[in-house]
Design an enzyme around this catalytic site. Structure first.
Site, short mmCIF file in Angstrom:
data_model
loop_
_atom_site.label_atom_id
_atom_site.label_comp_id
_atom_site.label_asym_id
_atom_site.label_seq_id
_atom_site.Cartn_x
_atom_site.Cartn_y
_atom_site.Cartn_z
N LYS A 104 -0.61 67.44 -0.52
CA LYS A 104 0.80 67.21 -0.89
C LYS A 104 0.91 67.27 -2.41
O LYS A 104 0.03 66.76 -3.12
CB LYS A 104 1.22 65.83 -0.35
CG LYS A 104 2.69 65.50 -0.51
CD LYS A 104 3.01 64.17 0.19
CE LYS A 104 4.47 63.80 0.12
NZ LYS A 104 4.79 62.56 0.86
N SER B 25 6.32 58.87 5.94
CA SER B 25 6.29 60.27 5.50
C SER B 25 5.19 61.16 6.04
O SER B 25 5.27 62.37 5.89
CB SER B 25 6.27 60.34 3.98
OG SER B 25 7.58 60.19 3.51
N SER C 133 8.58 62.72 4.18
CA SER C 133 8.62 63.60 3.03
C SER C 133 7.44 64.56 2.92
O SER C 133 7.50 65.51 2.15
CB SER C 133 8.66 62.75 1.76
OG SER C 133 7.43 62.04 1.60
#
Ligand code: GLN
Length: 491
Positions: free
Chosen positions: A76, A175, A151
């Site tokens: 990420k 997330s 997310s």
């Protein structure tokens, strides 16, 4: 080109039938052919990844064996991998490059895993759909017109689309679990502290955890053992009990396992299709002799309010460091205050600004007691609910989200509707306890996840339970329609 699992690729690498370099080239090929539609990836450094792959191949040839050696992983883009951008999905980070490796990245590199890409995300990890990325948002491989969830949108899409068998996301309030349930992959949010946060850009520090993502619990276990444990760079980090049971992960005997279904998670808001998938999944546990019981977590209804008060308060404090002085983009205005104001005005997106404003309000004199302090007290009550529940059950099974992946735009103009998607993912992080999301089935062609929640430090037991479920069910093996022969779905 097939989508490999970490376990299958591990066997191929160890047998000498595969090379890390070939796998990493395969990752780049998939990214090149698919990512102009999926938008999961924000940055790559092919030369560097290939160099690392060749090093891993040399270690393999020398006889070294370890769970992630030679496997591609996606990170990420709020995790630091030295030399590469850390955009955090935000314009304000333009030009910033990581000066060091996050501890989790360092541990992967030391074990010989090969990072291949930095993945898209909601700006500073704030969001539930992926749509709050400052860049083109990632799409759901199961239906390109729908969000992948956020997310950690890009990390989950990368696993779902087979760019890499493993990815790291971060989970503050859901997330990794929410996108995992929307895209039919497995994701773990460990007990708070089990994975170091050093080098993970802070969102809400009392809630942030790194979360591994893969096709199955067995694949997650391969990476988790390498990642877990105390790190002197993060004073909140701790060792993981039972880490030796991760490699290889064994299924847990379900007979007699007491599984609690919290009444509050199965109320009216749950979509009927999701409810029936979950009922069938619970039946799988019951057939193996698990003891299914109803439990109550009465303060669940305060979880969203509590989470959004605490999260925004911590966000407003953590994000004050992005002022144009030390990181990324700097506006050209005259005075220092004008420069800071303009940098933040142009560099930050609407959701981040909303949270900074809300958080600053909650923490301000006169409102601190009414909002922040009250939320801290509610957090304790939510934690006690879990403590009490775990006196009578070993594990909780719940929905991950009230619904399946929603179409782009369905909630992005309505912050409250977006926040409500997190109703089932925020309580466990408030209590600091481990939870995972795994594929449970499908409704109307879209994946549905089931969440398992356990007491603090039961991370390995959660993975073992998920592993048993996955050895009895085929859902996690289903790949998105775009991989099926003859289907092109716009790809
Ligand atoms: N969707 C939640 C939020 O917007 C969780 C985000 C996260 O876990 N990083 O805050």
């Amino acid at each position: 080109m097939t989508v490999g699992t970490a376990k299958a690729w591990r066997e191929g690498l160890d047998a000498g039938d595969l090379s890390s370099e070939a796998l990493v080239r395969g990752s780049f090929l998939r990214i090149r052919t698919m990512d102009d539609r999926l938008h999961a990836i924000l940055a790559v450094d092919e030369d560097r990844s290939l160099r690392l792959a060749r090093k891993a191949d040399a270690r393999l040839r020398a006889g070294e064996r370890s769970p992630v050696l030679g496997l591609p992983v996606v990170l990420k883009d709020n995790l630091h991998w030295s030399g590469l951008q850390v955009s955090c999905g935000s314009r304000i980070m333009d030009g910033y490059r990581a000066p060091y490796d996050a501890t989790v990245v360092d541990r992967l590199l030391t074990a010989g895993a090969v990072p291949v890409a930095k993945a898209n995300l909601d700006e500073f990890a704030m969001g539930s759909s992926g749509e709050f990325s400052a860049f083109t948002p990632a799409c759901n491989p199961w239906d390109l017109a729908r969000v992948p969830g956020g997310s950690s949108s890009g990390s989950v899409v990368a696993v779902s689309a087979g760019y890499a068998p493993l990815a790291l996301g971060s989970d503050t309030g859901g997330s990794v679990r929410l996108p995992a349930s929307f895209c039919n992959v497995t994701a773990l949010r460990p007990t708070y502290g089990v994975l170091s946060r050093h080098g993970l850009t802070a969102m809400a520090s009392s809630l942030d955890q790194v979360g591994p993502i893969a096709a199955s619990a067995a694949d997650i276990a391969m990476a988790f053992g390498v990642l877990a444990g105390r790190d002197p760079m993060d004073s909140t980090s701790v060792d993981l009990p039972g880490v030796e049971r991760l490699n290889p992960l064994q299924p847990l005997k379900l007979k007699g396992l007491r599984i609690g279904l919290p009444t509050e998670y199965f109320g009216d808001g749950l979509e009927p299709g999701v409810r029936s998938v979950l009922q069938a999944a619970v039946q799988v546990f019951a057939e193996q002799g698990a003891d299914i019981r109803e439990v109550s977590l009465p303060h669940t209804r305060y979880a969203i309010d509590t989470y959004y008060l605490l999260c925004t308060s911590e966000v407003s404090s953590n994000l004050s460091r992005f002022d144009g002085v030390r990181y990324g983009h700097r506006a050209r205005s005259g005075s220092l205050t004008d420069m800071i104001a303009e940098t933040r005005d142009l560099g930050l997106g609407p959701e981040v600004k909303r949270r900074i404003l809300l958080g600053a309000f909650c923490l301000s004199k006169g409102y601190y007691d009414a909002f922040y302090l009250k939320a801290l007290r509610a957090r304790t009550l939510i934690t006690r609910d879990f403590d009490r529940a775990f006196e009578s059950v070993d594990i909780l099974a719940t929905p991950v989200s009230p619904g399946t992946a929603f179409p782009f735009g369905a909630k992005s103009d309505d912050p409250l509707a977006m926040y409500l998607a997190d109703a089932f993912t925020v309580p466990a992080p408030l209590a600091g306890i481990p939870c995972l999301s795994m594929p449970a089935g499908f409704t109307e062609g879209l994946p549905v996840g089931i969440q398992l929640i356990g007491p603090a430090f039961s991370d390995v037991m959660l993975l073992e339970t998920a592993h048993t479920f996955q050895s009895l069910t085929p859902h996690h093996l289903e790949t998105p329609p775009l991989f099926r022969t003859g289907a092109n779905h716009g790809l």
